[in-house]
Design a protein around this motif. Structure first.
Motif, PDB file in Angstrom:
ATOM      1  N   TYR A   1       0.833  -1.201   0.000  1.00 59.76           N
ATOM      2  CA  TYR A   1       0.000   0.000   0.000  1.00 59.76           C
ATOM      3  C   TYR A   1       0.865   1.246   0.000  1.00 59.76           C
ATOM      4  O   TYR A   1       2.046   1.221   0.334  1.00 59.76           O
ATOM      5  CB  TYR A   1      -0.954  -0.008   1.193  1.00 59.76           C
TER       6      TYR A   1
ATOM      7  N   ARG B   1      -0.277   9.313  -9.756  1.00 61.96           N
ATOM      8  CA  ARG B   1      -1.381   8.345  -9.740  1.00 61.96           C
ATOM      9  C   ARG B   1      -1.360   7.474 -10.996  1.00 61.96           C
ATOM     10  O   ARG B   1      -1.550   6.258 -10.915  1.00 61.96           O
ATOM     11  CB  ARG B   1      -2.732   9.057  -9.628  1.00 61.96           C
TER      12      ARG B   1
ATOM     13  N   TYR C   1       1.308   4.917 -10.508  1.00 60.91           N
ATOM     14  CA  TYR C   1       0.884   3.890  -9.551  1.00 60.91           C
ATOM     15  C   TYR C   1      -0.048   2.897 -10.235  1.00 60.91           C
ATOM     16  O   TYR C   1       0.110   1.681 -10.093  1.00 60.91           O
ATOM     17  CB  TYR C   1       0.148   4.500  -8.350  1.00 60.91           C
ATOM     18  N   GLU C   2      -1.018   3.413 -10.956  1.00 63.80           N
ATOM     19  CA  GLU C   2      -1.987   2.540 -11.612  1.00 63.80           C
ATOM     20  C   GLU C   2      -1.328   1.687 -12.695  1.00 63.80           C
ATOM     21  O   GLU C   2      -1.694   0.528 -12.873  1.00 63.80           O
ATOM     22  CB  GLU C   2      -3.155   3.364 -12.146  1.00 63.80           C
TER      23      GLU C   2
ATOM     24  N   PHE D   1      -1.373  -0.584  -8.812  1.00 65.11           N
ATOM     25  CA  PHE D   1      -1.975  -0.041  -7.596  1.00 65.11           C
ATOM     26  C   PHE D   1      -3.373   0.471  -7.926  1.00 65.11           C
ATOM     27  O   PHE D   1      -3.591   1.077  -8.973  1.00 65.11           O
ATOM     28  CB  PHE D   1      -1.121   1.107  -7.033  1.00 65.11           C
ATOM     29  N   ARG D   2      -4.304   0.234  -7.007  1.00 66.88           N
ATOM     30  CA  ARG D   2      -5.688   0.671  -7.176  1.00 66.88           C
ATOM     31  C   ARG D   2      -6.132   1.461  -5.954  1.00 66.88           C
ATOM     32  O   ARG D   2      -5.813   1.096  -4.811  1.00 66.88           O
ATOM     33  CB  ARG D   2      -6.624  -0.524  -7.367  1.00 66.88           C
ATOM     34  N   LEU D   3      -6.906   2.512  -6.201  1.00 62.46           N
ATOM     35  CA  LEU D   3      -7.447   3.321  -5.112  1.00 62.46           C
ATOM     36  C   LEU D   3      -8.446   2.479  -4.325  1.00 62.46           C
ATOM     37  O   LEU D   3      -9.381   1.925  -4.897  1.00 62.46           O
ATOM     38  CB  LEU D   3      -8.140   4.559  -5.677  1.00 62.46           C
TER      39      LEU D   3
ATOM     40  N   GLN E   1      -5.463   9.513   0.145  1.00 60.55           N
ATOM     41  CA  GLN E   1      -5.880   8.413  -0.707  1.00 60.55           C
ATOM     42  C   GLN E   1      -4.984   7.233  -0.391  1.00 60.55           C
ATOM     43  O   GLN E   1      -3.765   7.383  -0.264  1.00 60.55           O
ATOM     44  CB  GLN E   1      -5.729   8.765  -2.188  1.00 60.55           C
TER      45      GLN E   1
ATOM     46  N   PHE F   1      -3.808   3.596  -1.841  1.00 59.49           N
ATOM     47  CA  PHE F   1      -3.731   2.709  -2.995  1.00 59.49           C
ATOM     48  C   PHE F   1      -3.129   1.393  -2.539  1.00 59.49           C
ATOM     49  O   PHE F   1      -2.247   1.370  -1.684  1.00 59.49           O
ATOM     50  CB  PHE F   1      -2.844   3.312  -4.098  1.00 59.49           C
TER      51      PHE F   1
ATOM     52  N   ARG G   1      -1.692  -2.566  -4.015  1.00 64.51           N
ATOM     53  CA  ARG G   1      -1.290  -3.489  -5.090  1.00 64.51           C
ATOM     54  C   ARG G   1      -1.313  -4.878  -4.489  1.00 64.51           C
ATOM     55  O   ARG G   1      -0.695  -5.128  -3.454  1.00 64.51           O
ATOM     56  CB  ARG G   1       0.116  -3.154  -5.567  1.00 64.51           C
TER      57      ARG G   1
END
Length: 166
Positions: A122, A133, A136-137, A141-143, A159, A161, A163
Motif C-alpha cells: 500500500y 497516480r 501507480y496505476e 496499484f488501485r485506489l 488516498q 492505494f 497493489r
C-alpha cells in the motif's frame, strides 16, 4: 533510464537529508506543506533507517553523475505480514520529472516486492498528484480508500492505494 543516472540502494551519508529536501522543494511551494510535514518526514525516515533490514526493506535513490539525489523510493516491509508492505517516500526532483526516473524507481520497487513475495503493498497520497497516480496505476496499484483528513498539512486528504499479487 537517463544517461549517467545510477541507482543506489541503502544508506549513504547525507542521503536522508537529500530526500527530505526533494520532498520539501516540491511540497512546500506546490501544496503549502511546512514544518509539520518536514518533521514527520524526518522522524519517520530516521526511524526507518534505524531498523532498515535489506532482507525485507528497500531504500533506493537515483543519482546524477555528480552524486546528487534526483529521486527516491522506499519499501518498508516491517509490517508486511499484517498490513502489507508500505511503499513510501517516492519522489523525483521536479526539474527532471518526465525523464523516466520515476518509472525506473517504481519498476525496481515492484521487482523487489515480487522477488520478496509481498502479496499486498500500500501507499498513501492525495488528490491532485495525477502523474504519480497514473504511474501507480500502471504498476497495478488501485485506489481503495479516501479520507478528508491527512497527517501532512490537514488540507489535502488521504488516498490509499493497494497493489495485490497472487
Amino acid at each position: 533510464m537517463t544517461d549517467g543516472i545510477a541507482l543506489h540502494g541503502g544508506y549513504s551519508p547525507g542521503v536522508i537529508a537529500a530526500v527530505i529536501a526533494l520532498h520539501m522543494d516540491y511540497y512546500a511551494p506546490a501544496w503549502g506543506f511546512g514544518v509539520k510535514f518536514e518533521t514527520k518526514l524526518a522522524r519517520e525516515m530516521g526511524e526507518f533507517h534505524d531498523r532498515l533490514n535489506p532482507a525485507r526493506d528497500l531504500f533506493l535513490t537515483a543519482l546524477n553523475p555528480e552524486g546528487a539525489v534526483l529521486g527516491s523510493i522506499t519499501i518498508d516491509g516491517v509490517l508486511a505480514d499484517t498490513e502489507g508492505a508500505h511503499l513510501r517516500w517516492f519522489i523525483v526532483d521536479r526539474h527532471v520529472t518526465g525523464s523516466g526516473i520515476g518509472k525506473t524507481l517504481m519498476s525496481e520497487a515492484c521487482r523487489f516486492l515480487d522477488e520478496h513475495g509481498y502479496r499486498r503493498t500500500y501507499l498513501t497520497t492525495f488528490r491532485g498528484l495525477e502523474a504519480a497516480r497514473a504511474l501507480y496505476e500502471r504498476f497495478g496499484f488501485r485506489l481503495v480508500e479516501e479520507l478528508d483528513e491527512d497527517p501532512w498539512s490537514g488540507s489535502v486528504g488521504v488516498q490509499r492505494f493497494e497493489r495485490r499479487t497472487r
